[in-house]
Structure formats: structure tokens, C-alpha cells
Design a protein around this motif. Sequence first.
Motif, short mmCIF file in Angstrom:
data_model
loop_
_atom_site.label_atom_id
_atom_site.label_comp_id
_atom_site.label_asym_id
_atom_site.label_seq_id
_atom_site.Cartn_x
_atom_site.Cartn_y
_atom_site.Cartn_z
N ALA A 120 -31.16 -38.75 17.58
CA ALA A 120 -31.22 -37.99 18.81
C ALA A 120 -30.95 -36.51 18.55
O ALA A 120 -30.27 -36.14 17.59
CB ALA A 120 -30.20 -38.53 19.81
N ASP A 121 -31.49 -35.65 19.42
CA ASP A 121 -31.33 -34.21 19.26
C ASP A 121 -29.95 -33.72 19.69
O ASP A 121 -29.44 -32.74 19.15
CB ASP A 121 -32.40 -33.47 20.07
CG ASP A 121 -33.80 -33.70 19.52
OD1 ASP A 121 -33.93 -33.89 18.29
OD2 ASP A 121 -34.76 -33.68 20.32
N ASP A 122 -29.36 -34.38 20.68
CA ASP A 122 -28.09 -33.92 21.25
C ASP A 122 -27.00 -34.96 20.98
O ASP A 122 -26.65 -35.76 21.85
CB ASP A 122 -28.25 -33.67 22.76
CG ASP A 122 -27.01 -33.02 23.38
OD1 ASP A 122 -26.11 -32.63 22.61
OD2 ASP A 122 -26.95 -32.91 24.61
N LEU A 123 -26.45 -34.93 19.77
CA LEU A 123 -25.42 -35.89 19.39
C LEU A 123 -24.05 -35.31 19.68
O LEU A 123 -23.64 -34.32 19.06
CB LEU A 123 -25.54 -36.26 17.92
CG LEU A 123 -26.74 -37.10 17.52
CD1 LEU A 123 -26.79 -37.26 16.00
CD2 LEU A 123 -26.70 -38.47 18.19
N LEU A 124 -23.33 -35.92 20.61
CA LEU A 124 -21.95 -35.53 20.88
C LEU A 124 -20.99 -36.31 19.99
O LEU A 124 -19.96 -35.79 19.56
CB LEU A 124 -21.61 -35.79 22.36
CG LEU A 124 -20.18 -35.47 22.78
CD1 LEU A 124 -19.87 -33.99 22.60
CD2 LEU A 124 -19.94 -35.90 24.24
N ILE A 125 -21.34 -37.57 19.71
CA ILE A 125 -20.53 -38.43 18.83
C ILE A 125 -21.27 -38.56 17.51
O ILE A 125 -22.41 -39.03 17.46
CB ILE A 125 -20.30 -39.81 19.46
CG1 ILE A 125 -19.80 -39.68 20.91
CG2 ILE A 125 -19.33 -40.61 18.61
CD1 ILE A 125 -18.51 -38.90 21.06
N VAL A 126 -20.60 -38.15 16.43
CA VAL A 126 -21.26 -38.05 15.13
C VAL A 126 -20.45 -38.78 14.06
O VAL A 126 -19.25 -39.02 14.23
CB VAL A 126 -21.43 -36.57 14.73
CG1 VAL A 126 -22.36 -35.85 15.71
CG2 VAL A 126 -20.07 -35.86 14.68
N PRO A 127 -21.08 -39.12 12.94
CA PRO A 127 -20.32 -39.74 11.84
C PRO A 127 -19.27 -38.78 11.29
O PRO A 127 -19.51 -37.57 11.16
CB PRO A 127 -21.40 -40.03 10.78
CG PRO A 127 -22.69 -40.01 11.52
CD PRO A 127 -22.52 -39.01 12.62
N MET A 128 -18.10 -39.32 10.98
CA MET A 128 -17.06 -38.52 10.35
C MET A 128 -17.41 -38.26 8.90
O MET A 128 -18.06 -39.09 8.24
CB MET A 128 -15.73 -39.24 10.43
CG MET A 128 -15.16 -39.37 11.82
SD MET A 128 -13.60 -40.28 11.78
CE MET A 128 -12.99 -39.92 13.42
N GLN A 129 -16.98 -37.12 8.39
CA GLN A 129 -17.20 -36.84 6.97
C GLN A 129 -16.45 -37.85 6.11
O GLN A 129 -16.93 -38.25 5.05
CB GLN A 129 -16.74 -35.42 6.66
CG GLN A 129 -17.63 -34.35 7.26
CD GLN A 129 -17.22 -32.96 6.83
OE1 GLN A 129 -16.15 -32.74 6.27
NE2 GLN A 129 -18.09 -31.99 7.10
N CYS A 130 -15.26 -38.24 6.56
CA CYS A 130 -14.49 -39.28 5.88
C CYS A 130 -14.13 -40.35 6.91
O CYS A 130 -13.44 -40.06 7.89
CB CYS A 130 -13.22 -38.71 5.26
SG CYS A 130 -13.52 -37.50 3.96
N SER A 131 -14.59 -41.56 6.70
CA SER A 131 -14.29 -42.65 7.63
C SER A 131 -12.78 -42.89 7.71
O SER A 131 -12.06 -42.77 6.72
CB SER A 131 -14.98 -43.93 7.17
OG SER A 131 -14.56 -45.03 7.95
N LEU A 132 -12.32 -43.21 8.92
CA LEU A 132 -10.90 -43.50 9.12
C LEU A 132 -10.66 -44.99 9.35
O LEU A 132 -9.64 -45.38 9.90
CB LEU A 132 -10.37 -42.71 10.32
CG LEU A 132 -10.22 -41.20 10.10
CD1 LEU A 132 -9.86 -40.51 11.40
CD2 LEU A 132 -9.16 -40.92 9.04
N GLU A 133 -11.59 -45.81 8.92
CA GLU A 133 -11.44 -47.25 9.12
C GLU A 133 -10.25 -47.77 8.33
O GLU A 133 -10.20 -47.67 7.10
CB GLU A 133 -12.72 -47.98 8.71
CG GLU A 133 -13.90 -47.67 9.62
CD GLU A 133 -15.12 -48.50 9.28
OE1 GLU A 133 -15.20 -49.64 9.77
OE2 GLU A 133 -15.98 -48.00 8.55
N GLY A 134 -9.25 -48.30 9.04
CA GLY A 134 -8.08 -48.86 8.41
C GLY A 134 -7.09 -47.85 7.87
O GLY A 134 -6.20 -48.22 7.11
#
Length: 247
Positions: A120-134
Motif C-alpha cells: 500500500a502507498d499509505d502505510l501507517l503501521i510498518v515492519p520494525m527494523q528489529c522485531s520485538l517478538e519475545g
Amino acid sequence: MHAYSGRLALVGDRSPHVRSHSRIPGLLQALEEREHLDLDVYWVPTDEVDDALEAFDGIWLLPGSPYRSEAGAITAVRIARENGIPFLGTCAGLQHAMLEFARNVCGATGAQHAESTPDADDLLIVPMQCSLEGHEGAVQVRPGSRAAELLGVERSMERYHCAYGLDSSKLGPLREHGMVFSGYDDAGEPRIAELPEHPFYLASLFQPELAGDGRRPHPFIQAFAHAVAGRGDQIAETGRGAIPAAR
């Protein structure tokens, strides 16, 4: 004991594979016993959300995205926001709360989540550079905010299980329309959002339900439960709409 039992909707697609889903019932039971609260708790799948949610005294949008119905999750947030119903959003709950606010309050109707629409062109929620899973991470809290009042500290260590966050370059319109970002990580990325004019509207990217050993509820959850029970007391004598049959 409260004279009236506050109705709490846990909005999410219940799964044994989502740790918070198995943790939350025990936390709420502990709160009822410790704080002398009386809560009627209902699980509401995202694809079953409708206007019946207006009959609840609290709405908690749970982790567990991608939801079966993004529209249902966003509708749940809108109902809470527009009707002054106490709202808590954790992890994906924050992400979709910000999508709701961007679309319905700020007019950014094209705001999207990269998990469901990565191109999508207008992404408000984006992947983190470093995942915080766990992982655990520090959160610096803005003085004078509801979050600061509840946590009682300026810096807190919180537990995460997420890989998506807010695009901090696109938060200006949300701030201009009243959204307050009251907690940040050490890099300045937003981790807590709240609406000061709402009776109780608090969302966190971290998962307060995963704090500790599950026997002592996080201050966010404790305050939310009190808000739910308090609203139930206030409107105990008024008529109510239908509620979901499943519990």
C-alpha cells in the motif's frame, strides 16, 4: 463488591497459540478477587463485531493479528471511542486503534497496515527494523500523562511480542487531532498512545498482560478493569442492548 457487574468485551480471534489469550482470563480473575471487582467477560471474534458492542462497559482489543476481520477490529475501536466506553488496546490493539483514528478522525482513509497490505502507498503501521517478538524493552513515559500516573515511574521495562510499529513520520495529523503519544522507547519510537478527553482510552505496543508471573496485574490492566466496573455501576439502571451469546 460492586453492585453491578461491568460487561467486558475481549475482542480478538481466540487462539491457544497466542500467549496473551491464555494469560488474560487468569489476570482478570485475580483482579476480581484482589480488587473486589465483578466483571462479566465475553470473547468477541473480530468477524462478529457489530453495534451490540455498544452495550458493553469496556472493550479490550487483543493481540493476535492478522485478525480474521480488520474491519471488525477497527469497528470495535470506533465504538469505544465514539461512545466513551473504556478502551484498552495492546500490541495489535494499538496498531489498529491508530488506524481507526487516522481513518475516521484525521481523514486519512487510505492508512494501512503493512502486515495485511504490504504494498500500500499509505502505510501507517510498518515492519520494525528489529522485531520485538519475545523481547523486553525500556519505555520512557511522558510526565503528566495517564500512563505516567498509572505506572508511577518515568521509565519502565515492558514485554513485547510484535514485529510491527508506527511510522513515526506520519503521526503529526494524529497529534493535531488529539492523540497523545505518552511513551517512547530509547530511540524515540512511540510505544503508548492515549486520548486525554476520553473517559479511558489507552493503547500500548507492549503487552501488559505478559508482565510478571500473571498473579499481579499490570497497572494498565488494573486501571482499565476499574474503569469498566465503574461504568457498569454508573449505568446499572439504564436499558442495555443485546450482547453476544458466547462467553
